[in-house]
Scaffold this active site. Structure first.
Site, PDB file in Angstrom:
ATOM      1  N   LYS A   1     -15.135   8.090 -10.653  1.00 42.31           N
ATOM      2  CA  LYS A   1     -14.624   6.726 -10.800  1.00 42.31           C
ATOM      3  C   LYS A   1     -13.360   6.595  -9.984  1.00 42.31           C
ATOM      4  O   LYS A   1     -12.478   7.459 -10.054  1.00 42.31           O
ATOM      5  CB  LYS A   1     -14.304   6.461 -12.290  1.00 42.31           C
ATOM      6  CG  LYS A   1     -13.810   5.054 -12.565  1.00 42.31           C
ATOM      7  CD  LYS A   1     -14.947   4.075 -12.684  1.00 42.31           C
ATOM      8  CE  LYS A   1     -14.517   2.628 -12.545  1.00 42.31           C
ATOM      9  NZ  LYS A   1     -14.467   2.154 -11.120  1.00 42.31           N
TER      10      LYS A   1
ATOM     11  N   GLN B   1      -6.650  10.789  -8.779  1.00 42.68           N
ATOM     12  CA  GLN B   1      -7.521  10.039  -9.694  1.00 42.68           C
ATOM     13  C   GLN B   1      -8.113  10.938 -10.785  1.00 42.68           C
ATOM     14  O   GLN B   1      -8.317  10.507 -11.916  1.00 42.68           O
ATOM     15  CB  GLN B   1      -8.649   9.387  -8.870  1.00 42.68           C
ATOM     16  CG  GLN B   1      -9.348   8.238  -9.563  1.00 42.68           C
ATOM     17  CD  GLN B   1      -8.577   6.928  -9.449  1.00 42.68           C
ATOM     18  OE1 GLN B   1      -8.097   6.589  -8.389  1.00 42.68           O
ATOM     19  NE2 GLN B   1      -8.476   6.192 -10.541  1.00 42.68           N
TER      20      GLN B   1
ATOM     21  N   LYS C   1      -5.415  11.230 -13.421  1.00 41.44           N
ATOM     22  CA  LYS C   1      -5.174   9.896 -13.985  1.00 41.44           C
ATOM     23  C   LYS C   1      -6.288   9.522 -14.967  1.00 41.44           C
ATOM     24  O   LYS C   1      -6.044   9.097 -16.089  1.00 41.44           O
ATOM     25  CB  LYS C   1      -5.124   8.877 -12.843  1.00 41.44           C
ATOM     26  CG  LYS C   1      -4.861   7.450 -13.278  1.00 41.44           C
ATOM     27  CD  LYS C   1      -5.158   6.421 -12.188  1.00 41.44           C
ATOM     28  CE  LYS C   1      -4.420   6.684 -10.896  1.00 41.44           C
ATOM     29  NZ  LYS C   1      -4.505   5.540  -9.946  1.00 41.44           N
TER      30      LYS C   1
ATOM     31  N   LYS D   1     -12.748   8.597  -4.892  1.00 39.37           N
ATOM     32  CA  LYS D   1     -12.068   7.549  -4.129  1.00 39.37           C
ATOM     33  C   LYS D   1     -12.810   7.348  -2.824  1.00 39.37           C
ATOM     34  O   LYS D   1     -13.469   8.272  -2.339  1.00 39.37           O
ATOM     35  CB  LYS D   1     -10.627   7.977  -3.822  1.00 39.37           C
ATOM     36  CG  LYS D   1      -9.709   6.835  -3.459  1.00 39.37           C
ATOM     37  CD  LYS D   1      -9.118   6.184  -4.701  1.00 39.37           C
ATOM     38  CE  LYS D   1      -8.343   4.943  -4.400  1.00 39.37           C
ATOM     39  NZ  LYS D   1      -7.624   4.472  -5.615  1.00 39.37           N
TER      40      LYS D   1
ATOM     41  N   GLY E   1     -11.831  -1.653  -6.746  1.00 36.88           N
ATOM     42  CA  GLY E   1     -10.884  -2.109  -5.731  1.00 36.88           C
ATOM     43  C   GLY E   1      -9.706  -1.175  -5.553  1.00 36.88           C
ATOM     44  O   GLY E   1      -9.453  -0.290  -6.369  1.00 36.88           O
ATOM     45  N   ASP E   2      -9.004  -1.355  -4.471  1.00 37.43           N
ATOM     46  CA  ASP E   2      -7.717  -0.714  -4.191  1.00 37.43           C
ATOM     47  C   ASP E   2      -7.101  -1.591  -3.091  1.00 37.43           C
ATOM     48  O   ASP E   2      -7.469  -2.771  -2.971  1.00 37.43           O
ATOM     49  CB  ASP E   2      -7.919   0.746  -3.745  1.00 37.43           C
ATOM     50  CG  ASP E   2      -6.621   1.561  -3.759  1.00 37.43           C
ATOM     51  OD1 ASP E   2      -6.194   1.993  -4.836  1.00 37.43           O
ATOM     52  OD2 ASP E   2      -6.001   1.742  -2.681  1.00 37.43           O
TER      53      ASP E   2
ATOM     54  N   THR F   1      -3.837  -3.442 -13.988  1.00 33.85           N
ATOM     55  CA  THR F   1      -2.942  -2.406 -13.454  1.00 33.85           C
ATOM     56  C   THR F   1      -1.484  -2.832 -13.638  1.00 33.85           C
ATOM     57  O   THR F   1      -0.647  -2.067 -14.134  1.00 33.85           O
ATOM     58  CB  THR F   1      -3.254  -2.104 -11.982  1.00 33.85           C
ATOM     59  OG1 THR F   1      -4.661  -1.896 -11.855  1.00 33.85           O
ATOM     60  CG2 THR F   1      -2.521  -0.872 -11.512  1.00 33.85           C
TER      61      THR F   1
ATOM     62  N   ASN G   1      -2.283  -7.243  -5.730  1.00 31.19           N
ATOM     63  CA  ASN G   1      -2.793  -7.313  -7.102  1.00 31.19           C
ATOM     64  C   ASN G   1      -1.852  -6.664  -8.114  1.00 31.19           C
ATOM     65  O   ASN G   1      -1.524  -7.251  -9.145  1.00 31.19           O
ATOM     66  CB  ASN G   1      -4.182  -6.650  -7.142  1.00 31.19           C
ATOM     67  CG  ASN G   1      -4.706  -6.533  -8.550  1.00 31.19           C
ATOM     68  OD1 ASN G   1      -4.553  -5.495  -9.200  1.00 31.19           O
ATOM     69  ND2 ASN G   1      -5.291  -7.594  -9.066  1.00 31.19           N
TER      70      ASN G   1
HETATM   71  P1  NDP Z   1      -3.343  -5.075  -2.461  1.00 32.30           P
HETATM   72  O1  NDP Z   1      -4.122  -4.926  -1.227  1.00 32.30           O
HETATM   73  O2  NDP Z   1      -3.654  -6.186  -3.399  1.00 32.30           O
HETATM   74  O3  NDP Z   1      -1.783  -5.193  -2.114  1.00 32.30           O
HETATM   75  C1  NDP Z   1      -1.132  -4.189  -1.413  1.00 32.30           C
HETATM   76  C2  NDP Z   1       0.306  -4.611  -1.190  1.00 32.30           C
HETATM   77  O4  NDP Z   1       1.030  -3.505  -0.656  1.00 32.30           O
HETATM   78  C3  NDP Z   1       0.446  -5.731  -0.179  1.00 32.30           C
HETATM   79  O5  NDP Z   1       1.572  -6.504  -0.480  1.00 32.30           O
HETATM   80  C4  NDP Z   1       0.602  -4.965   1.128  1.00 32.30           C
HETATM   81  O6  NDP Z   1       1.258  -5.681   2.141  1.00 32.30           O
HETATM   82  C5  NDP Z   1       1.472  -3.800   0.676  1.00 32.30           C
HETATM   83  N1  NDP Z   1       1.230  -2.667   1.559  1.00 32.30           N
HETATM   84  C6  NDP Z   1       0.040  -2.049   1.792  1.00 32.30           C
HETATM   85  N2  NDP Z   1       0.177  -1.079   2.691  1.00 32.30           N
HETATM   86  C7  NDP Z   1       1.466  -1.089   3.054  1.00 32.30           C
HETATM   87  C8  NDP Z   1       2.226  -0.329   3.945  1.00 32.30           C
HETATM   88  N3  NDP Z   1       1.653   0.662   4.676  1.00 32.30           N
HETATM   89  N4  NDP Z   1       3.552  -0.613   4.038  1.00 32.30           N
HETATM   90  C9  NDP Z   1       4.105  -1.609   3.298  1.00 32.30           C
HETATM   91  N5  NDP Z   1       3.434  -2.359   2.433  1.00 32.30           N
HETATM   92  C10 NDP Z   1       2.131  -2.116   2.312  1.00 32.30           C
HETATM   93  O7  NDP Z   1      -3.435  -3.663  -3.194  1.00 32.30           O
HETATM   94  P2  NDP Z   1      -3.122  -3.301  -4.717  1.00 32.30           P
HETATM   95  O8  NDP Z   1      -2.042  -4.165  -5.255  1.00 32.30           O
HETATM   96  O9  NDP Z   1      -4.414  -3.231  -5.420  1.00 32.30           O
HETATM   97  O10 NDP Z   1      -2.592  -1.800  -4.554  1.00 32.30           O
HETATM   98  C11 NDP Z   1      -1.219  -1.469  -4.454  1.00 32.30           C
HETATM   99  C12 NDP Z   1      -1.022  -0.014  -4.825  1.00 32.30           C
HETATM  100  O11 NDP Z   1      -1.440   0.190  -6.182  1.00 32.30           O
HETATM  101  C13 NDP Z   1      -1.828   1.005  -4.008  1.00 32.30           C
HETATM  102  O12 NDP Z   1      -1.065   2.186  -3.878  1.00 32.30           O
HETATM  103  C14 NDP Z   1      -3.046   1.285  -4.878  1.00 32.30           C
HETATM  104  O13 NDP Z   1      -3.592   2.549  -4.602  1.00 32.30           O
HETATM  105  C15 NDP Z   1      -2.391   1.248  -6.247  1.00 32.30           C
HETATM  106  N6  NDP Z   1      -3.270   0.997  -7.393  1.00 32.30           N
HETATM  107  C16 NDP Z   1      -4.085  -0.093  -7.435  1.00 32.30           C
HETATM  108  C17 NDP Z   1      -4.883  -0.327  -8.535  1.00 32.30           C
HETATM  109  C18 NDP Z   1      -5.728  -1.543  -8.682  1.00 32.30           C
HETATM  110  O14 NDP Z   1      -6.344  -1.706  -9.732  1.00 32.30           O
HETATM  111  N7  NDP Z   1      -5.797  -2.428  -7.703  1.00 32.30           N
HETATM  112  C19 NDP Z   1      -4.915   0.625  -9.655  1.00 32.30           C
HETATM  113  C20 NDP Z   1      -3.964   1.709  -9.551  1.00 32.30           C
HETATM  114  C21 NDP Z   1      -3.206   1.865  -8.442  1.00 32.30           C
HETATM  115  P3  NDP Z   1       0.398  -6.253   3.385  1.00 32.30           P
HETATM  116  O15 NDP Z   1      -0.372  -7.397   2.835  1.00 32.30           O
HETATM  117  O16 NDP Z   1       1.415  -6.643   4.390  1.00 32.30           O
HETATM  118  O17 NDP Z   1      -0.486  -5.128   3.854  1.00 32.30           O
HETATM  119  O1  2IT Z   2      -6.004   3.863  -7.999  1.00 31.94           O
HETATM  120  C1  2IT Z   2      -6.696   3.366  -8.909  1.00 31.94           C
HETATM  121  O2  2IT Z   2      -6.678   3.819 -10.055  1.00 31.94           O
HETATM  122  C2  2IT Z   2      -7.526   2.201  -8.582  1.00 31.94           C
HETATM  123  N1  2IT Z   2      -7.495   1.740  -7.453  1.00 31.94           N
HETATM  124  C3  2IT Z   2      -8.437   1.612  -9.617  1.00 31.94           C
HETATM  125  C4  2IT Z   2      -9.720   2.396  -9.700  1.00 31.94           C
HETATM  126  C5  2IT Z   2     -10.785   1.806 -10.590  1.00 31.94           C
HETATM  127  O3  2IT Z   2     -11.851   2.428 -10.645  1.00 31.94           O
HETATM  128  O4  2IT Z   2     -10.570   0.767 -11.231  1.00 31.94           O
END
Ligand code: NDP
Ligand code: 2IT
Length: 444
Positions: A90, A111, A114, A126, A165-166, A209, A240
């Site tokens: 997952k 992961q 986690k 992943k 998603g990520d 998240t 997100n």
């Molecule tokens: P999104 O794509 O929704 O948003 C990512 C954000 O981070 C954007 O604002 C983006 O800016 C910025 N960003 C991405 N890459 C870079 C970079 N190299 N330098 C600076 N800013 C950057 O992703 P999420 O919000 O889903 O994910 C954010 C983090 O949370 C990640 O590390 C992800 O692995 C982690 N995560 C996500 C989960 C989920 O359920 N979605 C769960 C657990 C962890 P820009 O638009 O300019 O690229």
């Molecule tokens: O990093 C993470 O935990 C995620 N991007 C969410 C993974 C998931 O299966 O919901």
């Protein structure tokens, strides 16, 4: 040489140029030294750490698609099925030009622990691609997703591997991926999470998240006799995780003063207007600098520097290694006392060491951002039951899961005389369950 050092050396030698993977393995194994030393001979004989550091399977594939000019583009797709000891693989899919095998392996490795911490039956995996969704039309994104799934569908399934998603993968991408999976297999099953509410998605998964991160922060503060009310918070990213962390922090009475994207950051001393951020980011996929067009009292700064803004609490929610030693020092100098990671591995190892050595309260991503994947597991449960729970039911479960993770993490740290060291606590608690399951299942 100690078993941990031996394995670290081997991981680096065997996986050259995968520096994020080395970093993640090092962070975990270093903090497990105390546990491993107690069972050193047995673990070495069983090659337990070598097995934990070697993915069960790495799938890498070509993703050809046609852009709006009729030009064929080729990206590289990945799925790393890291560990299935406690459940089906997952974990999310990341679409970002920086994606490579080392990044997907670091994310898959994190992961595993986690998912173990959530207490739910999910293994770790992943995936993703170096495709850049920025500036692409909906049709181009669909063409990419359909091609990606045309290969990926052979390896996934509701009871084998369930992506989500990520970075760069939200509701739109999950929709296109799901449609193609169904078309190829004829199966209407919970093979992806983060689905739309009309076709099997779970209420509260979008928020999970970010909300979960704040529930964790509330627990961390509670342990210090503090609350979120009136605290000044800086959050990086504006995707997100950042958006829903902001929403929940504001509901608890905190003042979120900054958000960012990869171009720069905004500072709004009056507190972020989240409706405006949602309109820019979720509504029209715009840039964070557009915020100051509607709110001229806010300031936009191009480039890095968000961690120089004075705050009580810092929540990195963008990407790996976005917060280094200098940033950690700036946070501390300006009065920040708590850091919790919404992103995966956003703090460098030196920054993490600095928090721990300087009395800052710190929760690593694998515990603090586990609410997303935990709610994905709740989505899987609802899909299996062919039922949908209410928002309140899912949110209440998420809240309990986060409080439980905090308890597990702090107890594991205490058990090994490292009270308050949540890095060690999270790694130890996550590791112990995986090891027990792997050991019970024999040499696999
Ligand atoms: P999104 O794509 O929704 O948003 C990512 C954000 O981070 C954007 O604002 C983006 O800016 C910025 N960003 C991405 N890459 C870079 C970079 N190299 N330098 C600076 N800013 C950057 O992703 P999420 O919000 O889903 O994910 C954010 C983090 O949370 C990640 O590390 C992800 O692995 C982690 N995560 C996500 C989960 C989920 O359920 N979605 C769960 C657990 C962890 P820009 O638009 O300019 O690229
Ligand atoms: O990093 C993470 O935990 C995620 N991007 C969410 C993974 C998931 O299966 O919901």
């Amino acid at each position: 040489m100690s078993y941990v050092d031996e394995v670290l050396e081997r991981v680096i030698a065997k996986n050259p140029s995968e520096k994020e993977f080395h970093q993640a393995v090092k962070e975990v194994l270093e903090s497990l030294r105390v546990v491993i030393e107690k069972n050193e001979d047995k673990y070495r004989k069983d090659a337990l750490l070598e097995r934990i550091c070697e993915p069960e399977r790495v799938i890498s594939f070509r993703v050809p698609w046609v852009d709006d000019n009729g030009q064929v583009q080729v990206n590289r797709g990945f799925r790393v099925q890291f560990n299935s000891a406690i459940g089906p693989y997952k974990g999310g899919l990341r679409l970002h030009p920086s994606v490579n095998q080392g990044i997907i392996k670091f994310l898959g490795f994190e992961q595993v622990f986690k998912n173990s911490l959530t207490g739910l039956p999910i293994g770790g995996g992943k995936g993703g691609s170096d495709f850049d969704p920025k500036g692409k039309s909906d049709r181009e994104v669909m063409a990419f997703c359909q091609s990606f799934m045309t290969e990926l569908h052979k390896y996934i399934g509701a009871d084998t591997d369930v992506p989500a998603g990520d970075i760069g993968v939200g509701a739109r991408e999950i929709g296109y991926l799901y449609g193609q999976y169904k078309r190829l297999t004829g199966l209407y099953e919970g093979v992806l999470t983060g689905k739309g509410l009309t076709y099997g998605g779970s209420l509260a998964r979008t928020e999970a998240t970010g909300y979960g991160l704040i529930y964790m922060v509330v627990e961390m503060l509670k342990a210090e006799g503090k609350t979120l009310e009136g605290q000044t918070v800086v959050i990086s990213g504006s995707g997100n995780v950042a958006i829903y962390a902001t929403e929940k922090a504001q509901q608890y009475g905190a003042k979120v003063v900054a958000l960012s994207d990869s171009n720069g950051y905004i500072y709004d001393k009056d507190g972020i207007d989240l409706a405006l951020v949602k309109e820019i980011k979720e509504g029209r996929r715009g840039r964070i600098k557009e915020y100051i067009e509607k709110k001229p009292s806010a300031v936009y700064t191009e480039g890095k520097g968000i961690w120089t803004i004075p705050c009580d609490i810092a929540l990195p929610c963008a990407t790996q290694n976005e917060l280094d030693l200098e940033d950690a020092k700036a946070l501390k100098a300006n009065g920040c006392f708590l850091v919790a990671e919404g992103a995966n591995m956003p703090s460098t190892q030196a920054a993490t060491d600095f928090y721990l050595e300087n009395g800052m309260i710190f929760m690593p991503g694998k515990a603090a951002n586990a609410g997303g994947v935990a709610t994905s597991a709740l989505e899987m449960s609802q899909n299996s039951q062919r039922l949908s729970w209410t928002f309140e039911e899912v949110d209440a479960k998420l809240h309990d899961i986060m409080a439980n993770i905090f308890k597990k993490v702090s107890e594991a740290a205490k058990k090994y005389d490292m009270e308050g060291n949540y890095v060690a606590g999270a790694n130890i608690a996550g590791f112990e369950k995986v090891v027990e399951a792997m050991t019970a299942q024999g040499i696999v």
